[in-house]
Design an enzyme around this catalytic site. Structure first.
Site, PDB file in Angstrom:
ATOM      1  N   ASP A 188       6.001   2.067   1.853  1.00 10.46           N
ATOM      2  CA  ASP A 188       5.126   0.926   2.063  1.00 10.46           C
ATOM      3  C   ASP A 188       4.461   1.138   3.423  1.00 10.46           C
ATOM      4  OD1 ASP A 188       3.939  -1.510   2.610  1.00 10.46           O
ATOM      5  OD2 ASP A 188       5.600  -2.711   1.838  1.00 10.46           O
ATOM      6  N   HIS A 189       3.173   1.451   3.409  1.00 12.84           N
ATOM      7  CA  HIS A 189       2.488   1.852   4.639  1.00 12.84           C
ATOM      8  C   HIS A 189       2.310   0.685   5.617  1.00 12.84           C
ATOM      9  CE1 HIS A 189       0.772   4.796   7.051  1.00 12.84           C
ATOM     10  NE2 HIS A 189      -0.185   5.281   6.269  1.00 12.84           N
ATOM     11  N   ARG A 190       2.588  -0.524   5.182  1.00 14.74           N
ATOM     12  CA  ARG A 190       2.540  -1.657   6.105  1.00 14.74           C
ATOM     13  C   ARG A 190       3.707  -1.612   7.080  1.00 14.74           C
ATOM     14  NH1 ARG A 190       2.812  -6.557   2.043  1.00 14.74           N
ATOM     15  NH2 ARG A 190       4.535  -5.220   1.391  1.00 14.74           N
ATOM     16  N   ILE A 233       6.010   1.432   7.262  1.00 15.79           N
ATOM     17  CA  ILE A 233       6.410   2.797   7.624  1.00 15.79           C
ATOM     18  C   ILE A 233       5.166   3.653   7.815  1.00 15.79           C
ATOM     19  CG2 ILE A 233       7.749   4.815   6.898  1.00 15.79           C
ATOM     20  CD1 ILE A 233       9.245   2.787   4.989  1.00 15.79           C
ATOM     21  N   PRO A 285       0.841  -1.207   0.000  1.00 14.66           N
ATOM     22  CA  PRO A 285       0.000   0.000   0.000  1.00 14.66           C
ATOM     23  C   PRO A 285       0.871   1.251   0.000  1.00 14.66           C
ATOM     24  CG  PRO A 285      -0.011  -1.053   2.155  1.00 14.66           C
ATOM     25  CD  PRO A 285       0.730  -1.970   1.246  1.00 14.66           C
TER      26      PRO A 285
END
Length: 551
Positions: free
Chosen positions: A522-524, A526, A346
């Site tokens: 990568d929002h998973r 960071i 994401p």
């Protein structure tokens, strides 16, 4: 003669398949051991596959553009058995030559009885132009795929070209220079013979297409080369034609009868047609039909044909037809990688702008000193140093998410990939151990990798092992973007163009050099806050480059 099968070898560690981009040989060609027979693309690297045998190509088992699993048979050879000479005939009771050098020459002559992939076939008109055709070298020729492809398109024996590159490597410029020299010599020997179909230059490639019943064959050549449609196209009407599988498929896709495509090339005494000739003939047929339809619609007298042709060239219906472009090679690899990244990680993109007046001044001061060491100093090494400082402070941006193991790997190496736009697509060579190198060392390495990437000379290994990627879209204009992460990395930094922009300071607006930054994460792994803190840390060092001395 013995029949031998050649299976696609493992052309890269962990590679399960490769795309057969280009055949360098055709059925009937004589090849020597280690001679490149095909170009295969894996991941983002283009490699030449060498022949394991001395012999004759009997059959090609894959088409250009086809994905071939490692271990599948791609070529069948006829290989001389022990006691046979190079031509496959049983050896006589007495050797043809006892002198080793004479024997080697005899073998080379025998191997050159049939044309090779890099040797143009001899025609009657060629025989009249020269008394003795040059014999191809029996040794291996070192040349990149682009030079070999150009040699085949121009009908040049690559072995006859003198290489000017490192170690005698043949470049595209060497091939063109060889052609220019050969044309000047052939012009005096040809004697102006215009018999047979003319070679028509269509889009930089040659095709034997001419106007029917024309007294002015040269005029027809000029007309087709300029893009005007001839009134008719002469079909060869042969009973038998040789061609590689990719050429037959091209003819089928274009709705062209392979036996109708004019050619002056031969293989084993049979007419041999190339893909370029099929494409040129199909285009000429298409233009001829369009011209006939246009003439019929106007009454068929043809008096105003030049005016109608000009009108057609200025945006008529022919130019509105869609064009199909193959989706393969590097472009398909890039697409698959981008799809994998976008639909797996994401993405969130953080934008900010650094005021870099001091960086501009420092770079200007050091530019001449770097030039004294034959190094062109750009802003990229400074950005790389600032990013490494940020990655040490915020290690999750230098990480990899391993979902299967349910862990995040925080990497201790700082290997920065530099995205380079090339004619073949986007390539990302990696600068290793950035934290251990100076500004000048980084500048020299970036310049070298980028240059070789554009020439398709960068190796597969040099594009592996990255931990963080930089993409400089500002080099072609623009400020902000939403770069896609080079998966399985977790972040990528996009750089806009450094330019003067209005900046408000202490209630006043002034012109300042600014650098737009676009950080995708990568929002998973960071969070947005961490992305902002990382960007601020990097900006501080770009705005105050003296802080880089502490790193």
């Amino acid at each position: 003669m013995a029949e031998k099968e050649f299976k696609l070898p493992d052309v890269g560690e962990g590679v399960a398949e490769g795309e057969l981009v280009n055949w360098l040989v055709a059925p009937g060609d004589t090849v020597t051991e280690d001679q490149p027979v095909a170009e295969v693309e894996t991941d983002k690297a283009l490699v030449e596959v060498p022949s394991p045998y001395n012999g004759t190509v009997k059959q090609l088992h894959a088409e250009e553009g086809q994905m071939v699993p490692v271990g599948d048979v791609i070529v069948t050879y006829d290989v001389p058995e022990e006691g046979d000479d190079a031509s496959g005939e049983p050896a006589g009771e007495e050797p043809a030559a006892t002198d080793p050098e004479a024997s080697a020459d005899t073998d080379a002559d025998a191997a050159s009885d049939g044309p090779t992939a890099d040797e143009p076939a001899t025609t009657d008109s060629d025989a009249g132009a020269t008394d003795e055709a040059p014999e191809p070298s029996s040794g291996r020729v070192f040349a990149p795929p682009s030079a070999r492809r150009l040699a085949r398109e121009l009908g040049v024996d690559i072995a006859a070209v003198e290489g000017s590159g490192p170690g005698g490597r043949v470049t595209e410029g060497d091939v063109r220079a060889h052609v220019e020299t050969g044309e000047s010599e052939d012009a005096g020997a040809a004697g102006g013979d215009s018999s047979g179909p003319k070679q028509v230059d269509i889009g930089g490639k040659k095709s034997a297409v001419s106007r029917k019943g024309g007294d002015d064959a040269d005029g027809a050549t000029a007309e087709v080369a300029a893009g005007s449609a001839p009134s008719s196209v002469e079909a060869a009407g042969r009973d038998r034609t040789l061609a590689v599988p990719a050429t037959r498929k091209a003819a089928e896709d274009a709705g062209v009868d392979l036996d109708d495509v004019p050619t002056d090339e031969t293989r084993d005494g049979e007419a041999f047609v190339t893909t370029e000739q099929v494409e040129g003939y199909a285009q000429a047929v298409k233009e001829a039909k369009a011209a006939e339809a246009e003439e019929a619609a106007a009454g068929g007298d043809g008096a105003d044909a030049p005016a109608r042709s000009a009108a057609a060239g200025n945006g008529a219906s022919a130019s509105r037809e869609p064009e199909s472009v193959p989706y393969r090679g590097v472009r398909r690899t890039i697409g698959q990688q981008m799809e994998n990244s976008k639909y797996t990680a994401p993405h969130v993109t953080h934008h900010d702008t650094a005021v870099v007046d001091e960086l501009v001044d420092v770079r200007a001061d050091l530019k001449e000193r770097a030039a004294e060491r034959d190094v062109k100093l750009s802003y990229m090494p400074f950005v790389m140093k600032a990013l490494v400082a940020g990655l040490k402070e915020f290690p999750y941006l230098n990480s990899e998410l391993r979902e299967d193991d349910e862990e995040i790997l925080l990497k201790k190496e700082y290997n920065l990939g530099i995205a380079v736009a090339t004619d073949a697509g986007l390539m990302v060579p990696v600068v290793k151990d950035v934290d251990e190198k100076s500004i000048v060392e980084l500048a020299a390495e970036v310049n070298d990798l980028a240059s070789r990437a554009r020439e398709r000379k960068v190796s597969r290994e040099e594009m592996q092992g990255g931990t963080f990627t930089i993409t400089n879209f500002g080099a072609i204009g623009g400020e902000y973007a939403t770069p896609i992460i080079n998966y399985p990395e977790t972040a990528i930094m996009g750089l806009g163009a450094i330019d003067e922009r209005p900046v408000a300071e202490d209630g006043e607006v002034r012109a300042a050099h600014t650098l737009p930054l676009s950080l995708s994460i990568d929002h998973r792994v960071i969070d947005g806050a961490e992305a902002g803190q990382f960007t601020n840390f990097v900006m501080e060092r770009l705005e105050n480059p003296s802080l880089l001395l502490l790193e």
